[in-house]
Design an enzyme around this catalytic site. Structure first.
Site, PDB file in Angstrom:
ATOM      1  N   HIS A  18      40.281  32.160  43.475  1.00  0.00           N
ATOM      2  CA  HIS A  18      39.768  33.338  43.510  1.00  0.00           C
ATOM      3  C   HIS A  18      40.318  34.371  44.683  1.00  0.00           C
ATOM      4  O   HIS A  18      39.938  33.757  45.803  1.00  0.00           O
ATOM      5  CB  HIS A  18      38.528  33.664  43.208  1.00  0.00           C
ATOM      6  N   THR A  99      39.383  39.654  39.620  1.00  0.00           N
ATOM      7  CA  THR A  99      38.930  40.482  38.547  1.00  0.00           C
ATOM      8  C   THR A  99      39.146  41.793  38.962  1.00  0.00           C
ATOM      9  O   THR A  99      38.711  42.355  39.992  1.00  0.00           O
ATOM     10  CB  THR A  99      37.429  40.250  38.622  1.00  0.00           C
ATOM     11  N   PRO A 100      39.912  42.503  37.973  1.00  0.00           N
ATOM     12  CA  PRO A 100      40.352  43.981  38.300  1.00  0.00           C
ATOM     13  C   PRO A 100      38.737  44.679  38.482  1.00  0.00           C
ATOM     14  O   PRO A 100      37.952  44.594  37.519  1.00  0.00           O
ATOM     15  CB  PRO A 100      41.097  44.487  37.123  1.00  0.00           C
ATOM     16  N   ARG A 101      38.643  45.487  39.464  1.00  0.00           N
ATOM     17  CA  ARG A 101      37.239  46.342  39.665  1.00  0.00           C
ATOM     18  C   ARG A 101      37.702  47.834  39.881  1.00  0.00           C
ATOM     19  O   ARG A 101      38.694  48.139  40.440  1.00  0.00           O
ATOM     20  CB  ARG A 101      36.720  46.015  40.829  1.00  0.00           C
ATOM     21  N   GLY A 173      33.136  33.617  36.791  1.00  0.00           N
ATOM     22  CA  GLY A 173      31.765  34.549  36.875  1.00  0.00           C
ATOM     23  C   GLY A 173      30.531  33.515  36.591  1.00  0.00           C
ATOM     24  O   GLY A 173      30.694  32.496  36.498  1.00  0.00           O
ATOM     25  N   HIS A 200      36.856  28.528  32.997  1.00  0.00           N
ATOM     26  CA  HIS A 200      35.877  27.783  33.912  1.00  0.00           C
ATOM     27  C   HIS A 200      34.998  27.103  32.817  1.00  0.00           C
ATOM     28  O   HIS A 200      34.650  27.915  31.841  1.00  0.00           O
ATOM     29  CB  HIS A 200      35.025  28.769  34.667  1.00  0.00           C
ATOM     30  N   GLU A 203      30.900  24.282  33.996  1.00  0.00           N
ATOM     31  CA  GLU A 203      30.378  24.231  35.715  1.00  0.00           C
ATOM     32  C   GLU A 203      28.992  23.709  36.018  1.00  0.00           C
ATOM     33  O   GLU A 203      28.765  23.178  36.770  1.00  0.00           O
ATOM     34  CB  GLU A 203      30.836  25.602  35.906  1.00  0.00           C
ATOM     35  N   ASP A 285      39.542  26.822  44.979  1.00  0.00           N
ATOM     36  CA  ASP A 285      38.365  27.857  44.250  1.00  0.00           C
ATOM     37  C   ASP A 285      38.347  29.176  45.329  1.00  0.00           C
ATOM     38  O   ASP A 285      38.880  30.144  44.771  1.00  0.00           O
ATOM     39  CB  ASP A 285      37.165  27.054  44.173  1.00  0.00           C
TER      40      ASP A 285
HETATM   41  P1  IMP Z   1      37.442  38.019  42.754  1.00  0.00           P
HETATM   42  O1  IMP Z   1      37.792  38.069  41.139  1.00  0.00           O
HETATM   43  O2  IMP Z   1      39.016  37.964  43.304  1.00  0.00           O
HETATM   44  O3  IMP Z   1      36.738  39.272  42.922  1.00  0.00           O
HETATM   45  O4  IMP Z   1      36.898  36.928  43.385  1.00  0.00           O
HETATM   46  C1  IMP Z   1      35.419  36.468  43.073  1.00  0.00           C
HETATM   47  C2  IMP Z   1      34.858  36.321  41.847  1.00  0.00           C
HETATM   48  O5  IMP Z   1      35.342  35.108  41.274  1.00  0.00           O
HETATM   49  C3  IMP Z   1      33.381  36.012  41.773  1.00  0.00           C
HETATM   50  O6  IMP Z   1      32.896  37.405  41.689  1.00  0.00           O
HETATM   51  C4  IMP Z   1      33.367  35.382  40.640  1.00  0.00           C
HETATM   52  O7  IMP Z   1      33.452  36.129  39.426  1.00  0.00           O
HETATM   53  C5  IMP Z   1      34.674  34.438  40.430  1.00  0.00           C
HETATM   54  N1  IMP Z   1      34.420  33.097  40.820  1.00  0.00           N
HETATM   55  C6  IMP Z   1      34.640  32.610  42.129  1.00  0.00           C
HETATM   56  N2  IMP Z   1      34.218  31.415  42.630  1.00  0.00           N
HETATM   57  C7  IMP Z   1      33.661  31.087  41.237  1.00  0.00           C
HETATM   58  C8  IMP Z   1      33.149  29.742  40.711  1.00  0.00           C
HETATM   59  O8  IMP Z   1      32.811  28.782  41.373  1.00  0.00           O
HETATM   60  N3  IMP Z   1      32.675  29.939  39.673  1.00  0.00           N
HETATM   61  C9  IMP Z   1      32.705  31.122  38.692  1.00  0.00           C
HETATM   62  N4  IMP Z   1      33.280  32.028  38.972  1.00  0.00           N
HETATM   63  C10 IMP Z   1      33.686  32.119  40.365  1.00  0.00           C
HETATM   64 ZN    ZN Z   2      36.554  29.237  40.214  1.00  0.00          ZN
END
Ligand code: IMP
Ligand code: ZN
Length: 346
Positions: A18, A99-101, A173, A200, A203, A285
């Site tokens: 991520h 995740t696009p924000r 998420g 995912h 988990e 991860d």
């Molecule tokens: P981003 O999507 O680049 O902002 O990375 C962070 C996001 O990845 C978090 O807000 C989660 O939605 C997701 N994320 C990161 N690690 C995990 C995990 O172990 N389980 C589920 N979602 C995760």
């Molecule tokens: Zn993950």
């Protein structure tokens, strides 16, 4: 060759990273000093050595990081830094997911978010960074089914316009929020348009019903899958679906131990799937949040489960089969592995 060198030199494939969870201490320092008004301390952006957090607390860490990474410039910096760090760690092929924000205050939009990640990938390539990168657009389950559908549409557009850099969708998420069945229409649409699915799954315990539904898609890869197999409270029918469809698992040892979904390294489900001979890929991860890197994760798997260097080599090589990139890229990677092998086993 000592262990530290062997594991760093070992060519590796990273399939579960991520973006915002992968931001290193060094990059975080730059962000914290640029945004001192936010008054954010390092202890809130990572889980240090020997520490652990509940999964809930881990998701709080992501909320803090998102406050620090909220402009197009930030996305460009963290993406290029993360790509270069993976390359320096011996990763030859990386699938980043994010995740696009949108952030109204800074003008960041979901579209500009994806564009900026793609720009960073191009920049690294132009600078000659020795790594092949692809992007998975992530659905955060917290945001519900309508946003999920929007995300898929955005991913479809970029799949067509990015010259093959956007290859799939991630479902991630907080696993305790929402039900996977709500995402089936979006995920089916994604699959029908040619996007690969990395989901995912299981988990946390007691998600058999959700996992069964999502496994019927079926996904192209599974993230974690901690509680799928019968010994972990899963079931034979879930196991059968995974095995019959030969769905690779992305396994993240430190993340699961620090996030407290697995009690200790020796009880990690890597052992179960690896012994079964099932495609199992070691991943990080969130290398920033959990203070690790892919070399360390391979080394940990080897020391915990008694894998020889030969077995570790095979493990990293087999990960190539699980990439979402096209076959020609996999062929190139197999060549790279072949050419690097003599140096590691001289
Ligand atoms: P981003 O999507 O680049 O902002 O990375 C962070 C996001 O990845 C978090 O807000 C989660 O939605 C997701 N994320 C990161 N690690 C995990 C995990 O172990 N389980 C589920 N979602 C995760
Ligand atoms: Zn993950």
């Amino acid at each position: 060759m000592d262990d530290a060198v062997f594991y760093r030199e070992l060519p590796k494939v990273e399939l579960h990273a991520h973006l915002n969870g992968s931001v290193s201490v060094q990059t975080m320092e730059k962000l914290i000093s640029q945004k001192q008004h936010l008054n954010i301390d390092h202890s809130r952006t990572a889980v240090g050595k020997g520490q652990s957090r509940t999964l809930d607390e881990c998701f709080e860490v992501f909320r803090v990081i998102h406050k620090l990474v909220d402009t197009d410039e930030d996305i460009l910096m963290v993406t290029t830094d993360v790509i270069k760090e993976f390359a320096a760690d011996g990763v030859k092929y990386l699938e980043l997911r994010s995740t696009p924000r949108e952030e109204k205050a800074t003008g960041l939009t979901k579209r500009s978010y994806v564009e900026t990640v793609i720009k960073a990938i191009h920049q690294c390539k132009n600078e000659g960074v020795d790594i092949d990168v692809r992007f998975l657009v992530a659905i955060d389950r917290r945001n519900g089914m309508e946003v999920a559908l929007e995300t898929v549409k955005l991913a479809e557009e970029f799949m067509l316009s990015s010259g093959g850099l956007v290859v799939g969708i991630d479902l991630s998420g907080d696993p305790t929020v929402g039900h996977g069945k709500n995402f089936l229409p979006a995920l089916e649409r994604a699959r029908n348009s040619g996007l690969k699915l990395a989901l995912h799954l299981s988990e946390v315990p007691s998600q058999q019903e959700e996992s069964a539904l999502l496994l019927n898609l079926p996904p192209d890869r599974i993230g974690h899958g901690t509680f799928l197999h019968p010994e972990m409270g899963g079931s034979q029918s879930l196991l059968d679906k995974v095995v019959q469809n030969n769905i690779p698992l992305e396994l993240c040892l430190t993340s699961n131990v620090k996030g407290q979904t697995v009690p200790c390294y020796s009880q990690h489900h890597f052992k179960y799937w690896y012994q079964l001979g099932h495609p199992s890929v070691i991943c990080t991860d969130d290398k920033g949040v959990f203070c690790t890197d892919l070399s360390q994760e391979y080394q940990l798997a080897a020391s915990t489960f008694g894998l020889s260097r030969e077995a570790v080599w095979t493990l990293s090589q087999r990960a190539i089969d699980c990439c979402f990139a096209e076959e020609s890229v996999k062929q190139q990677l197999r060549q790279t592995w072949k050419s690097l092998r003599p140096r590691l086993f001289q």
